[in-house]
Design a protein around this motif. Structure first.
Motif, PDB file in Angstrom:
ATOM      1  N   GLN A  14      33.492  32.887  36.688  1.00  0.00           N
ATOM      2  CA  GLN A  14      32.150  32.798  37.270  1.00  0.00           C
ATOM      3  C   GLN A  14      32.170  32.797  38.793  1.00  0.00           C
ATOM      4  OE1 GLN A  14      30.779  29.218  35.282  1.00  0.00           O
ATOM      5  NE2 GLN A  14      29.639  30.430  33.787  1.00  0.00           N
ATOM      6  N   SER A  15      33.327  32.514  39.372  1.00  0.00           N
ATOM      7  CA  SER A  15      33.388  32.401  40.830  1.00  0.00           C
ATOM      8  C   SER A  15      34.189  33.526  41.485  1.00  0.00           C
ATOM      9  CB  SER A  15      34.005  31.050  41.222  1.00  0.00           C
ATOM     10  OG  SER A  15      35.317  30.924  40.701  1.00  0.00           O
ATOM     11  N   HIS A  16      34.641  34.495  40.670  1.00  0.00           N
ATOM     12  CA  HIS A  16      35.433  35.600  41.201  1.00  0.00           C
ATOM     13  C   HIS A  16      34.892  36.926  40.675  1.00  0.00           C
ATOM     14  CE1 HIS A  16      38.072  32.184  41.894  1.00  0.00           C
ATOM     15  NE2 HIS A  16      38.774  32.921  42.739  1.00  0.00           N
ATOM     16  N   SER A  17      35.332  37.997  41.303  1.00  0.00           N
ATOM     17  CA  SER A  17      34.860  39.322  40.914  1.00  0.00           C
ATOM     18  C   SER A  17      35.465  39.735  39.580  1.00  0.00           C
ATOM     19  CB  SER A  17      35.246  40.343  41.980  1.00  0.00           C
ATOM     20  OG  SER A  17      36.666  40.511  42.006  1.00  0.00           O
ATOM     21  N   GLN A  18      34.881  40.768  38.982  1.00  0.00           N
ATOM     22  CA  GLN A  18      35.409  41.291  37.724  1.00  0.00           C
ATOM     23  C   GLN A  18      36.862  41.747  37.900  1.00  0.00           C
ATOM     24  OE1 GLN A  18      33.987  41.387  34.748  1.00  0.00           O
ATOM     25  NE2 GLN A  18      35.503  42.623  33.668  1.00  0.00           N
ATOM     26  N   GLU A  19      37.155  42.376  39.016  1.00  0.00           N
ATOM     27  CA  GLU A  19      38.514  42.856  39.269  1.00  0.00           C
ATOM     28  C   GLU A  19      39.492  41.693  39.359  1.00  0.00           C
ATOM     29  OE1 GLU A  19      40.964  45.562  42.568  1.00  0.00           O
ATOM     30  OE2 GLU A  19      38.814  45.224  42.782  1.00  0.00           O
ATOM     31  N   GLU A  20      39.103  40.632  40.059  1.00  0.00           N
ATOM     32  CA  GLU A  20      39.976  39.464  40.176  1.00  0.00           C
ATOM     33  C   GLU A  20      40.167  38.784  38.818  1.00  0.00           C
ATOM     34  OE1 GLU A  20      39.162  37.772  44.666  1.00  0.00           O
ATOM     35  OE2 GLU A  20      37.533  37.633  43.194  1.00  0.00           O
ATOM     36  N   TYR A  21      39.093  38.729  38.060  1.00  0.00           N
ATOM     37  CA  TYR A  21      39.165  38.103  36.748  1.00  0.00           C
ATOM     38  C   TYR A  21      40.098  38.884  35.815  1.00  0.00           C
ATOM     39  CZ  TYR A  21      37.595  36.723  32.066  1.00  0.00           C
ATOM     40  OH  TYR A  21      37.548  36.314  30.759  1.00  0.00           O
ATOM     41  N   GLU A  22      39.984  40.208  35.817  1.00  0.00           N
ATOM     42  CA  GLU A  22      40.854  41.027  34.971  1.00  0.00           C
ATOM     43  C   GLU A  22      42.312  40.904  35.408  1.00  0.00           C
ATOM     44  OE1 GLU A  22      39.186  44.904  35.101  1.00  0.00           O
ATOM     45  OE2 GLU A  22      37.503  44.402  33.785  1.00  0.00           O
ATOM     46  N   LYS A  23      42.549  40.785  36.709  1.00  0.00           N
ATOM     47  CA  LYS A  23      43.909  40.564  37.192  1.00  0.00           C
ATOM     48  C   LYS A  23      44.444  39.238  36.674  1.00  0.00           C
ATOM     49  CE  LYS A  23      46.658  39.982  41.405  1.00  0.00           C
ATOM     50  NZ  LYS A  23      46.637  39.869  42.882  1.00  0.00           N
ATOM     51  N   LYS A  24      43.587  38.218  36.665  1.00  0.00           N
ATOM     52  CA  LYS A  24      43.996  36.911  36.157  1.00  0.00           C
ATOM     53  C   LYS A  24      44.356  36.993  34.676  1.00  0.00           C
ATOM     54  CE  LYS A  24      43.807  33.671  38.272  1.00  0.00           C
ATOM     55  NZ  LYS A  24      44.814  32.997  39.118  1.00  0.00           N
ATOM     56  N   LEU A  25      43.575  37.747  33.913  1.00  0.00           N
ATOM     57  CA  LEU A  25      43.869  37.900  32.490  1.00  0.00           C
ATOM     58  C   LEU A  25      45.215  38.581  32.280  1.00  0.00           C
ATOM     59  CD1 LEU A  25      40.414  38.944  30.970  1.00  0.00           C
ATOM     60  CD2 LEU A  25      41.527  36.702  30.878  1.00  0.00           C
ATOM     61  N   LYS A  26      45.523  39.567  33.107  1.00  0.00           N
ATOM     62  CA  LYS A  26      46.828  40.240  33.003  1.00  0.00           C
ATOM     63  C   LYS A  26      47.958  39.273  33.326  1.00  0.00           C
ATOM     64  CE  LYS A  26      45.529  45.083  33.775  1.00  0.00           C
ATOM     65  NZ  LYS A  26      44.107  44.918  33.481  1.00  0.00           N
ATOM     66  N   GLU A  27      47.761  38.404  34.313  1.00  0.00           N
ATOM     67  CA  GLU A  27      48.773  37.403  34.625  1.00  0.00           C
ATOM     68  C   GLU A  27      48.969  36.460  33.441  1.00  0.00           C
ATOM     69  OE1 GLU A  27      47.477  35.394  38.122  1.00  0.00           O
ATOM     70  OE2 GLU A  27      47.750  37.114  39.446  1.00  0.00           O
ATOM     71  N   ILE A  28      47.863  36.077  32.804  1.00  0.00           N
ATOM     72  CA  ILE A  28      47.930  35.176  31.655  1.00  0.00           C
ATOM     73  C   ILE A  28      48.674  35.843  30.505  1.00  0.00           C
ATOM     74  CG2 ILE A  28      46.508  34.129  29.833  1.00  0.00           C
ATOM     75  CD1 ILE A  28      44.467  33.445  32.047  1.00  0.00           C
ATOM     76  N   GLN A  29      48.358  37.123  30.239  1.00  0.00           N
ATOM     77  CA  GLN A  29      49.065  37.799  29.164  1.00  0.00           C
ATOM     78  C   GLN A  29      50.557  37.878  29.456  1.00  0.00           C
ATOM     79  OE1 GLN A  29      47.673  41.655  27.814  1.00  0.00           O
ATOM     80  NE2 GLN A  29      49.613  42.089  26.799  1.00  0.00           N
ATOM     81  N   ALA A  30      50.930  38.124  30.699  1.00  0.00           N
ATOM     82  CA  ALA A  30      52.346  38.209  31.051  1.00  0.00           C
ATOM     83  C   ALA A  30      53.058  36.895  30.740  1.00  0.00           C
ATOM     84  CB  ALA A  30      52.502  38.575  32.526  1.00  0.00           C
ATOM     85  N   VAL A  31      52.393  35.771  31.026  1.00  0.00           N
ATOM     86  CA  VAL A  31      52.989  34.468  30.725  1.00  0.00           C
ATOM     87  C   VAL A  31      53.134  34.286  29.220  1.00  0.00           C
ATOM     88  CG1 VAL A  31      52.668  31.970  30.867  1.00  0.00           C
ATOM     89  CG2 VAL A  31      52.155  33.398  32.847  1.00  0.00           C
TER      90      VAL A  31
END
Length: 314
Positions: free
Chosen positions: A43-60
């Motif tokens: 809710q506090s970041h852009s769609q691009e930043e959010y999708e990047k975060k999801l990719k980081e989570i999947q990598a973990v």
């Protein structure tokens, strides 16, 4: 679409909160956010930043071993059992299984969330009289919330089975799969192009099957789906599971059921008529194709799991 589903589920489960330091830092096993923090981040970041975060989570998650995931789920459930106050819980146990063949039957792609977890909750012996039959759905809901409180559970669990008991004669069970947990297009299992080509050919044949027999509004064009696809670990079999949720009511249902072997041969032909497909399967050590049609409506078959299964050698 995935983001909107995430919002709807998490708004129901979690209160809004400020984004913590874990959510703003690069994600690692030590800084994995919980789902409340991930919602705040989205809710506090852009769609691009959010999708990047999801990719980081999947990598973990991808770098977390099977044994480590089992321990994470055990810890999540134990923490809930120790801190909740609605029930007197004396013990919990869990069993795990992973099914990399599972498909998303609606999106027609391999499921990232492909774990099944079976939970047994032992209640105190006097729980029946003290609480007057606890609600199985309420116990299930609390345990499910505990297991999906982090992305590990929210993005890996597909089916959760709960058994709560206080004595052999008093047992509560509850089960739900798939839609209760999250799927997100940002999360995916890696597949080789050759496997995807075979999967695509099978899905096209599934669509043709639906159009031929189940195209009217009673079935909504999705009466036959591809539920499982691939080769089990250490197996030489390419396996397809196709549920047929309802028979063609306006036809001879027995004759239709008896025709499934010929229908299976059509799927086998679609898979093997392409030389590139054959070469890829042989390179992977595949020596046969097994096709299972799940036909729960066929009363001529015995047992709780009614199906017709056929195999052909390459």
């Amino acid at each position: 679409m995935g983001r909107s589903i995430l919002f709807l589920i998490l708004l129901f489960v979690f209160p809004l909160s400020a984004c913590s330091h874990k959510s703003s830092a690069p994600v690692s096993a030590d800084t994995m956010p919980d789902m409340e923090e991930l919602l705040a981040y989205s809710q506090s970041h852009s769609q691009e930043e959010y999708e990047k975060k999801l990719k980081e989570i999947q990598a973990v998650i991808d770098n977390t071993s099977y044994e480590e995931l089992c321990q994470i789920f055990n810890d999540s459930l134990a923490s809930w059992a120790d801190t909740q106050t609605d029930y007197e819980i004396t013990d919990t146990s869990m069993k795990f299984s992973e099914d990399p063949l599972l498909m998303d039957e609606q999106r027609k792609e391999k499921l990232y969330n492909n774990w099944t977890v079976s939970v047994n909750i032992q209640l105190a012996g006097d729980e029946k009289s003290k609480y007057d039959l606890p609600d199985a759905a309420a116990i299930y809901r609390q345990a499910a919330d505990a297991l999906r409180s982090t992305p590990y559970g929210a993005y890996k669990l597909h089916t959760l089975k709960i058994t709560a008991s206080s004595d052999p004669d008093w047992i509560l069970t509850s089960e739900q799969e798939g839609s209760f947990f999250l799927t997100d297009s940002a999360f995916s299992l890696p597949q080789e192009p050759e496997e995807l080509a075979i999967q695509k050919a099978v899905l096209e044949q599934v669509e043709a099957f639906n159009q031929e027999f189940f195209s009217d509004e009673r079935y909504r064009g999705q009466n036959v789906t591809l539920k499982r696809f691939g080769s089990p670990r250490d197996s030489s079999v390419l396996y397809l599971e196709l549920p047929i949720y309802a028979p063609p009511f306006d036809q001879d249902m027995a004759a239709f059921a008896d025709s499934l072997e010929a229908r299976g041969q059509e799927f086998f032909h679609v898979i093997t008529e392409n030389n590139e497909n054959l070469e890829y399967l042989k390179k992977c050590g595949i020596t046969s194709v097994t096709i299972r049609f799940a036909t729960s409506w066929d009363n001529r078959l015995e047992g709780p799991e009614r199906y017709r299964e056929f195999s052909w050698e390459l």
